[in-house]
Scaffold this motif. Sequence first.
Motif, PDB file in Angstrom:
ATOM      1  N   THR A  97      13.505  24.090  68.751  1.00 44.50           N
ATOM      2  CA  THR A  97      14.668  23.793  69.212  1.00 44.50           C
ATOM      3  C   THR A  97      14.343  24.514  71.032  1.00 44.50           C
ATOM      4  O   THR A  97      14.843  25.147  70.833  1.00 44.50           O
ATOM      5  N   GLU A  98      15.186  23.036  71.546  1.00 41.39           N
ATOM      6  CA  GLU A  98      15.482  23.047  73.185  1.00 41.39           C
ATOM      7  C   GLU A  98      16.343  23.603  73.992  1.00 41.39           C
ATOM      8  O   GLU A  98      17.300  23.104  73.025  1.00 41.39           O
ATOM      9  N   TYR A  99      16.296  24.600  74.674  1.00 35.59           N
ATOM     10  CA  TYR A  99      18.191  25.454  74.917  1.00 35.59           C
ATOM     11  C   TYR A  99      17.914  25.301  76.928  1.00 35.59           C
ATOM     12  O   TYR A  99      15.996  24.874  76.963  1.00 35.59           O
TER      13      TYR A  99
ATOM     14  N   ALA B 146      22.028  30.989  75.955  1.00 32.81           N
ATOM     15  CA  ALA B 146      22.307  29.544  75.508  1.00 32.81           C
ATOM     16  C   ALA B 146      21.260  29.595  74.045  1.00 32.81           C
ATOM     17  O   ALA B 146      21.983  29.974  72.864  1.00 32.81           O
ATOM     18  N   LEU B 147      20.272  29.819  73.989  1.00 36.56           N
ATOM     19  CA  LEU B 147      19.266  30.385  73.298  1.00 36.56           C
ATOM     20  C   LEU B 147      19.854  31.266  72.216  1.00 36.56           C
ATOM     21  O   LEU B 147      19.273  32.026  70.958  1.00 36.56           O
TER      22      LEU B 147
ATOM     23  N   GLY C  20      22.275  30.727  70.452  1.00 38.05           N
ATOM     24  CA  GLY C  20      22.500  28.892  69.607  1.00 38.05           C
ATOM     25  C   GLY C  20      22.179  29.757  68.286  1.00 38.05           C
ATOM     26  O   GLY C  20      21.820  29.519  66.939  1.00 38.05           O
TER      27      GLY C  20
END
Length: 120
Positions: free
Chosen positions: A65-67, A72-73, A76
């Motif tokens: 998953t890209e952030y 944010a990572l 998330g």
Amino acid sequence: MTDATARVRELNLYRQYFDLVTAGTKTIEVRVKYPHLTDLAAGDTIRFRMKGTDEICEVRVVRVTEYADFEALLDGEGPANVNPTATREKQLTNIQAIYPPEKEALGALAIEIDTCHPEP
């Protein structure tokens, strides 16, 4: 992804993170979105090498998953999945010490991993 298209990637880890992966308690690996990682996908294998040694541990990529950035990572994915031994703030400090702002600007990847197979 089929077995025919799955790939093996080799990446270095520092001791503290390598030990968490081999123990199975670190389920999210954090990386900058470097060009050589843009096609990393579920089903691929990552062969982690403990930095400065011959110790390796193979894991299967469950998801990528890209952030936009590391904050944010962590929000998330949940900091306990990245490093269950450190607070969110400490993790952010540690990650940003490894990857300076110009690297973080490339984007952050959360790589969910499973099934560590240490090799002697």
